[in-house]
Scaffold this motif. Structure first.
Motif: not given
Length: 365
Positions: A139-168
């Motif tokens: 889906k190369p027409h969506y590549i422009n949406k995967l910029d640095i800002k979007c990726t950093l938000r995704i990385i924060v989400f990945l860590w939050c998702y980890s804590f969601l399951w490791t804190v309980p």
């Protein structure tokens, strides 16, 4: 008097370990078993630490690498792997050589929480990489949406998702306890209470099966699309084309290389983590598993942090160049001039592919 005091301390430490064995149902390995796993973890830990440290240093020294969104995910992967190298390997390795856990129940909880959070972030990042590969190739027409800002938000989400399951488990939904062989710590997979079993099944579903299905589906479509493009552009034979066509071929060749590199990383994830997930589910219904059955899958899973730097080294010229410079203590940024993959036909101005120099660009990703 010193011998008496020393003997008293040794007896007291042994009795504390015996209490832990009885309390948590630990099934100790033999002396040779502990030494063998200790040597294995020592070698694995050294390779993982040095390899991931090299990746981090390479990203720190080269700004161009950090400007690519895909590379930010690789950096996050190296950070989580390096964290496991610091928080997991030293404690478990030292305990194996001592044939008992050296850091007490509180240390076990801390180690279990940290290593599980980092390992889960590693899994999340691998799944996210597969989605990035899918979008880039299919889906190369969506590549422009995967910029640095979007990726950093995704990385924060990945860590939050980890804590969601490791804190309980810290709050009472299951717990962090000793592994059956006693020198490492993880989730209490053998807890037979319905509330704890529900947590175990949630982990397997939301932190393993969904990731596994996502990676398989994404890379299936990526590999199929890559083959289709290879056939249509006929990359394997010399050809003549306009500069735009040549650039398209060059990009596709690089994407093919990156895709196979990602597939190897995903395949190792499946090979290393599937036995552990299977044994964890088995332990829910059978608390009498032999120690060796629970030990080997755990050792396999602990090798996951070592694999990614090895894949980088085997498949990427830039990483090998950086590794050699670091080991030789050379200063300055690492640069590799890519060999020309195309030459100009001076008669008509078109680009011709040169078989002798048809090599992959030396970009990291």
């Amino acid at each position: 008097m010193n011998q008496t005091v020393s003997g008293y301390n040794l007896t007291q430490e042994k009795s504390e370990w015996d209490i832990i064995i009885e309390q948590y149902g630990i099934r100790p390995l033999s002396r040779s078993g502990y030494y063998a796993t200790g040597i294995y973890l020592l070698i694995t830990g050294i390779i993982a630490t040095i390899g991931n440290l090299m990746v981090l240093v390479m990203f720190a020294r080269d700004r161009k690498l950090r400007r690519k969104p895909h590379n930010m995910l690789l950096l996050n992967l190296a950070i989580s792997d390096f964290g496991v190298s610091l928080c997991g390997y030293p404690l478990t390795t030292a305990s194996n050589f001592a044939q008992r856990y050296l850091f007490g129940s509180t240390g076990c909880i801390i180690q279990g929480f940290l290593t599980f959070t980092l390992a889960l972030t590693d899994m999340n990042t691998l799944a996210c990489l597969s989605v990035y590969r899918y979008i880039t190739v299919c889906k190369p027409h969506y590549i422009n949406k995967l910029d640095i800002k979007c990726t950093l938000r995704i990385i924060v989400f990945l860590w939050c998702y980890s804590f969601l399951w490791t804190v309980p488990p810290l709050l009472g939904w299951n717990s962090y306890i000793f592994e059956p062989f006693g020198t490492s710590c993880s989730i209490d997979w053998m807890n037979s209470e319905p509330f704890a079993q529900a947590y175990t099944w949630c982990l397997v579903l939301f932190c393993y099966l969904i990731h596994l299905i996502t990676m398989i589906v994404c890379y299936f479509h990526v590999v199929r699309r890559t083959k289709e493009l290879n056939i249509s552009l006929d990359l394997s034979s010399p050809s003549v084309g306009t500069p735009a066509e040549v650039e398209c071929c060059s990009k596709l060749h690089l994407e093919k290389h990156v895709t196979w590199m990602s597939v190897i990383m995903t395949s190792t994830f499946i090979i290393l983590w599937t036995p552990y997930a299977f044994v964890c589910l088995w332990s829910v219904h059978d608390n009498t598993l032999p120690a060796w059955i629970t030990t080997w899958p755990t050792m396999f899973a602990k090798a996951s942090c070592m694999v990614n730097p090895v894949v980088y080294y085997m498949s990427n010229p830039l990483f090998r160049k950086c590794a050699k410079k670091l080991l030789c203590c050379e200063a300055g940024p690492t640069e590799i001039r890519p060999r020309l993959r195309y030459r100009v036909d001076r008669n008509n101005g078109n680009f011709l592919r040169n078989k002798e120099t048809n090599q992959i660009e030396t970009k990291f990703f």
